[in-house]
Design a protein around this motif. Structure first.
Motif, PDB file in Angstrom:
ATOM      1  N   PHE A 364      -7.734   1.911  -5.542  1.00 52.99           N
ATOM      2  CA  PHE A 364      -6.354   2.305  -5.788  1.00 52.99           C
ATOM      3  C   PHE A 364      -5.518   1.073  -6.122  1.00 52.99           C
ATOM      4  O   PHE A 364      -5.486   0.106  -5.354  1.00 52.99           O
ATOM      5  CB  PHE A 364      -5.757   2.996  -4.562  1.00 52.99           C
ATOM      6  CG  PHE A 364      -6.266   4.385  -4.340  1.00 52.99           C
ATOM      7  CD1 PHE A 364      -5.726   5.459  -5.038  1.00 52.99           C
ATOM      8  CD2 PHE A 364      -7.290   4.629  -3.429  1.00 52.99           C
ATOM      9  CE1 PHE A 364      -6.204   6.749  -4.833  1.00 52.99           C
ATOM     10  CE2 PHE A 364      -7.762   5.903  -3.214  1.00 52.99           C
ATOM     11  CZ  PHE A 364      -7.221   6.966  -3.920  1.00 52.99           C
ATOM     12  N   LYS A 365      -4.850   1.128  -7.266  1.00 53.59           N
ATOM     13  CA  LYS A 365      -3.976   0.031  -7.687  1.00 53.59           C
ATOM     14  C   LYS A 365      -2.545   0.553  -7.780  1.00 53.59           C
ATOM     15  O   LYS A 365      -2.303   1.589  -8.395  1.00 53.59           O
ATOM     16  CB  LYS A 365      -4.430  -0.522  -9.034  1.00 53.59           C
ATOM     17  CG  LYS A 365      -5.840  -1.112  -8.994  1.00 53.59           C
ATOM     18  CD  LYS A 365      -6.265  -1.652 -10.348  1.00 53.59           C
ATOM     19  CE  LYS A 365      -7.676  -2.233 -10.291  1.00 53.59           C
ATOM     20  NZ  LYS A 365      -8.119  -2.766 -11.610  1.00 53.59           N
ATOM     21  N   VAL A 381       2.567  -2.411   1.092  1.00 51.87           N
ATOM     22  CA  VAL A 381       2.218  -1.071   0.625  1.00 51.87           C
ATOM     23  C   VAL A 381       1.359  -0.419   1.702  1.00 51.87           C
ATOM     24  O   VAL A 381       0.347  -0.985   2.125  1.00 51.87           O
ATOM     25  CB  VAL A 381       1.458  -1.107  -0.709  1.00 51.87           C
ATOM     26  CG1 VAL A 381       1.018   0.300  -1.111  1.00 51.87           C
ATOM     27  CG2 VAL A 381       2.327  -1.718  -1.800  1.00 51.87           C
ATOM     28  N   LYS A 382       1.792   0.754   2.139  1.00 51.27           N
ATOM     29  CA  LYS A 382       1.009   1.491   3.136  1.00 51.27           C
ATOM     30  C   LYS A 382       0.160   2.537   2.424  1.00 51.27           C
ATOM     31  O   LYS A 382       0.672   3.390   1.701  1.00 51.27           O
ATOM     32  CB  LYS A 382       1.919   2.170   4.157  1.00 51.27           C
ATOM     33  CG  LYS A 382       1.115   2.908   5.240  1.00 51.27           C
ATOM     34  CD  LYS A 382       1.969   3.337   6.412  1.00 51.27           C
ATOM     35  CE  LYS A 382       2.827   4.524   6.076  1.00 51.27           C
ATOM     36  NZ  LYS A 382       3.523   5.046   7.291  1.00 51.27           N
ATOM     37  N   PHE A 383      -1.145   2.441   2.640  1.00 54.05           N
ATOM     38  CA  PHE A 383      -2.100   3.416   2.114  1.00 54.05           C
ATOM     39  C   PHE A 383      -2.522   4.314   3.277  1.00 54.05           C
ATOM     40  O   PHE A 383      -3.182   3.862   4.211  1.00 54.05           O
ATOM     41  CB  PHE A 383      -3.326   2.711   1.530  1.00 54.05           C
ATOM     42  CG  PHE A 383      -3.027   1.855   0.324  1.00 54.05           C
ATOM     43  CD1 PHE A 383      -3.172   2.363  -0.965  1.00 54.05           C
ATOM     44  CD2 PHE A 383      -2.616   0.547   0.471  1.00 54.05           C
ATOM     45  CE1 PHE A 383      -2.915   1.573  -2.077  1.00 54.05           C
ATOM     46  CE2 PHE A 383      -2.342  -0.254  -0.635  1.00 54.05           C
ATOM     47  CZ  PHE A 383      -2.492   0.265  -1.911  1.00 54.05           C
ATOM     48  N   TYR A 433      -1.674   8.935   0.542  1.00 53.80           N
ATOM     49  CA  TYR A 433      -0.221   8.794   0.555  1.00 53.80           C
ATOM     50  C   TYR A 433       0.119   7.307   0.458  1.00 53.80           C
ATOM     51  O   TYR A 433      -0.443   6.484   1.193  1.00 53.80           O
ATOM     52  CB  TYR A 433       0.373   9.372   1.840  1.00 53.80           C
ATOM     53  CG  TYR A 433       0.257  10.867   1.954  1.00 53.80           C
ATOM     54  CD1 TYR A 433       1.253  11.696   1.467  1.00 53.80           C
ATOM     55  CD2 TYR A 433      -0.859  11.454   2.557  1.00 53.80           C
ATOM     56  CE1 TYR A 433       1.148  13.078   1.573  1.00 53.80           C
ATOM     57  CE2 TYR A 433      -0.973  12.835   2.660  1.00 53.80           C
ATOM     58  CZ  TYR A 433       0.034  13.632   2.170  1.00 53.80           C
ATOM     59  OH  TYR A 433      -0.064  15.009   2.277  1.00 53.80           O
ATOM     60  N   ILE A 434       1.028   6.986  -0.449  1.00 52.66           N
ATOM     61  CA  ILE A 434       1.366   5.587  -0.700  1.00 52.66           C
ATOM     62  C   ILE A 434       2.870   5.398  -0.597  1.00 52.66           C
ATOM     63  O   ILE A 434       3.650   6.153  -1.192  1.00 52.66           O
ATOM     64  CB  ILE A 434       0.847   5.141  -2.079  1.00 52.66           C
ATOM     65  CG1 ILE A 434      -0.685   5.184  -2.078  1.00 52.66           C
ATOM     66  CG2 ILE A 434       1.363   3.755  -2.441  1.00 52.66           C
ATOM     67  CD1 ILE A 434      -1.320   4.850  -3.403  1.00 52.66           C
ATOM     68  N   SER A 435       3.260   4.369   0.169  1.00 54.83           N
ATOM     69  CA  SER A 435       4.680   4.058   0.317  1.00 54.83           C
ATOM     70  C   SER A 435       4.859   2.547   0.347  1.00 54.83           C
ATOM     71  O   SER A 435       3.915   1.790   0.598  1.00 54.83           O
ATOM     72  CB  SER A 435       5.249   4.693   1.589  1.00 54.83           C
ATOM     73  OG  SER A 435       4.492   4.320   2.727  1.00 54.83           O
ATOM     74  N   PHE A 450      -1.361  11.216  -3.838  1.00 59.27           N
ATOM     75  CA  PHE A 450      -2.373  11.258  -4.891  1.00 59.27           C
ATOM     76  C   PHE A 450      -3.519  12.122  -4.386  1.00 59.27           C
ATOM     77  O   PHE A 450      -4.131  11.820  -3.356  1.00 59.27           O
ATOM     78  CB  PHE A 450      -2.858   9.842  -5.190  1.00 59.27           C
ATOM     79  CG  PHE A 450      -3.622   9.688  -6.471  1.00 59.27           C
ATOM     80  CD1 PHE A 450      -3.040   9.091  -7.571  1.00 59.27           C
ATOM     81  CD2 PHE A 450      -4.931  10.137  -6.582  1.00 59.27           C
ATOM     82  CE1 PHE A 450      -3.748   8.927  -8.764  1.00 59.27           C
ATOM     83  CE2 PHE A 450      -5.647   9.985  -7.762  1.00 59.27           C
ATOM     84  CZ  PHE A 450      -5.049   9.378  -8.862  1.00 59.27           C
ATOM     85  N   GLY A 451      -3.811  13.230  -5.092  1.00 58.43           N
ATOM     86  CA  GLY A 451      -4.865  14.148  -4.674  1.00 58.43           C
ATOM     87  C   GLY A 451      -6.187  13.855  -5.343  1.00 58.43           C
ATOM     88  O   GLY A 451      -6.239  13.563  -6.549  1.00 58.43           O
TER      89      GLY A 451
END
Length: 462
Positions: A364-365, A381-383, A433-435, A450-451
């Motif tokens: 994931f980028k 960035v929280k993954f 989920y990215i924040s 992102f699914g």
């Protein structure tokens, strides 16, 4: 759950431009107002020609010219989902089984069936002329047809104000199921964001809508063959699951998709995006968990075949939907499929576009932009991974759900990036989920979701 942003424009942006193009050239629609009936005979010679040309523009029925796609959206949809080319298959028997025509042969082959019909169309005939009703219904049907083709579906039959489509995407069952669900979701979104507001502008009754039913039949339970005889025949699929898809369509809520138990189990769809169907009965809201009529099997037991309403708002938020010009509010996410963390990228994965093998991993980028910052200012960035489905539940504590904080990198204090590697382990639809957080772990951007569909893409190859 916020909408994922991509690079191709929102569904509304993709579709509304084409719909507005038709509106701007059409005198025909000017007569489609409540209480007014359109008739070519009532027009003067000059306005007759204008109206006829406008009607031809919308319906593409000019003599001698091939029919063009009404909305011009197929290319945009296919690009947004990483699909190449344009589908131009003709209506009729599925190309995979054309060879069965004029034979007595039967062939097993999986199928995903999608039924769609127009709800409230009968009432239109009370208010509007036959010409106007045709225009309204044909606009919806043509939008549905092009959307079906955009998702590699095959339009098998048009039945009045209903359409039957078959999905066998590259002879891969899970991808066909995903394409059908994405297609149904997009058709609903077309109705909600484009067609319905457009018709409301024209004074057309709010009762007009659609209902969609979708289900999957595995190879052993679907027979393809020719009905009728030479010159009056049709090659089609015979299956309990084709029939169930039709019943699901009949019982689907307005502008919603109703899924059968088989397709739910094939993809192991999570409860997060599904709802139980309810109906109003004697002033009460009654749960309808099973398809009705609930037939008896050979042993006299109720089939209890389950049905699920797709939660439109939650699922549409997972599908590719485009970037706005305000990039300060957006996080761009790219998912690169690799054999291992250090291997070259095999291909880029578009959210919820297809199923991927468990043997692959995802790099994931993330790219995002903030107002100018000092170069030593830290952002993270929280993954956050949320796995769903039976395999994850049985294999790992808390289904293997976890989160990781990654320090974002920047060269200019304005544009930032970060990346995270994740293995693919369990069948199902999973969520990343990215924040974006500041150094105090306060959320600045997100959460974007992102699914990812994971499973064996080679299931059912004929």
């Amino acid at each position: 759950m916020s909408k994922l942003k991509g690079a191709y424009g929102s569904i509304e942006e993709i579709l509304k431009k084409s719909f507005d193009r038709e509106r701007s050239t059409s005198k025909f629609f000017e007569s489609v107002q409540k209480g007014n009936s359109f008739s070519l005979d009532s027009l003067s010679s000059e306005s007759y020609q204008t109206g006829l040309e406008a009607a031809s523009s919308i319906l593409n029925i000019r003599s001698g010219l091939p029919q063009e796609q009404n909305f011009g959206i197929q290319e945009s949809i296919r690009k947004a989902f990483g699909k190449e080319g344009i589908k131009e298959s003709k209506i009729g028997g599925h190309p995979d089984f054309d060879y069965l025509a004029d034979t007595d042969a039967l062939k097993n082959g999986f199928n995903v069936s999608l039924f769609i019909d127009i709800k409230g169309s009968t009432k239109l005939g009370v208010t509007y002329s036959a010409e106007t009703v045709f225009l309204i219904k044909n606009a919806i049907i043509r939008a549905a047809i092009e959307t079906i083709q955009a998702f590699d579906g095959h339009v098998h039959r048009i039945m009045g104000d209903a359409v039957l489509a078959f999905f066998r995407s590259n002879k891969k069952a899970r991808n066909a199921a995903i394409d059908a669900i994405n297609c149904g979701t997009y058709i609903v979104q077309v109705m909600n964001e484009v067609v319905k507001p457009y018709f409301e502008d024209q004074g057309i009754e709010d009762d007009v809508g659609i209902r969609i039913g979708i289900d999957y039949g595995e190879k052993e339970n679907v027979i393809w063959g020719m009905y009728g005889y030479s010159g009056a025949s049709e090659v089609t699929a015979t299956s309990f699951y084709v029939d169930i898809a039709a019943k699901l369509q009949q019982r689907a809520p307005k502008n919603r998709v109703l899924l059968g138990q088989s397709i739910k189990e094939l993809l192991d769809l999570p409860e997060d995006i599904l709802e139980i169907r309810h109906v109003q009965s004697k002033g009460e809201r009654v749960k309808k968990e099973f398809v009705e009529p609930n037939y008896l099997d050979a042993n006299g037991n109720r089939i209890n075949y389950k049905q699920y309403v797709l939660n439109h708002e939650k699922y549409i938020a997972l599908l590719p939907s485009p970037a706005t010009d305000n990039i300060l509010e957006n996080i761009k996410i790219t998912a690169c499929l690799k054999d291992n963390k250090n291997a070259p990228t095999k291909f880029t994965y578009f959210p919820c576009a297809e199923v991927i093998k468990k043997s692959l991993g995802i790099d994931f980028k993330v790219n995002f932009k903030l107002p100018q910052q000092e170069l030593n200012t830290e952002f993270f960035v929280k993954f956050r991974v949320k796995n769903t489905g039976n395999e994850a539940k049985e294999a790992a504590e808390n289904s293997g759900n976890h989160e990781t904080l990654v320090l974002a990198q920047t060269l200019d204090g304005c544009n930032f990036k970060a990346k995270q590697w994740e293995d693919t382990c369990y069948l199902g639809l999973h969520f990343m989920y990215i924040s974006v957080l500041d150094k105090n772990k306060k959320v600045l951007l997100g959460e974007e979701c992102f699914g990812i569909y994971i499973g064996d893409p080679l299931l059912e190859i004929d």
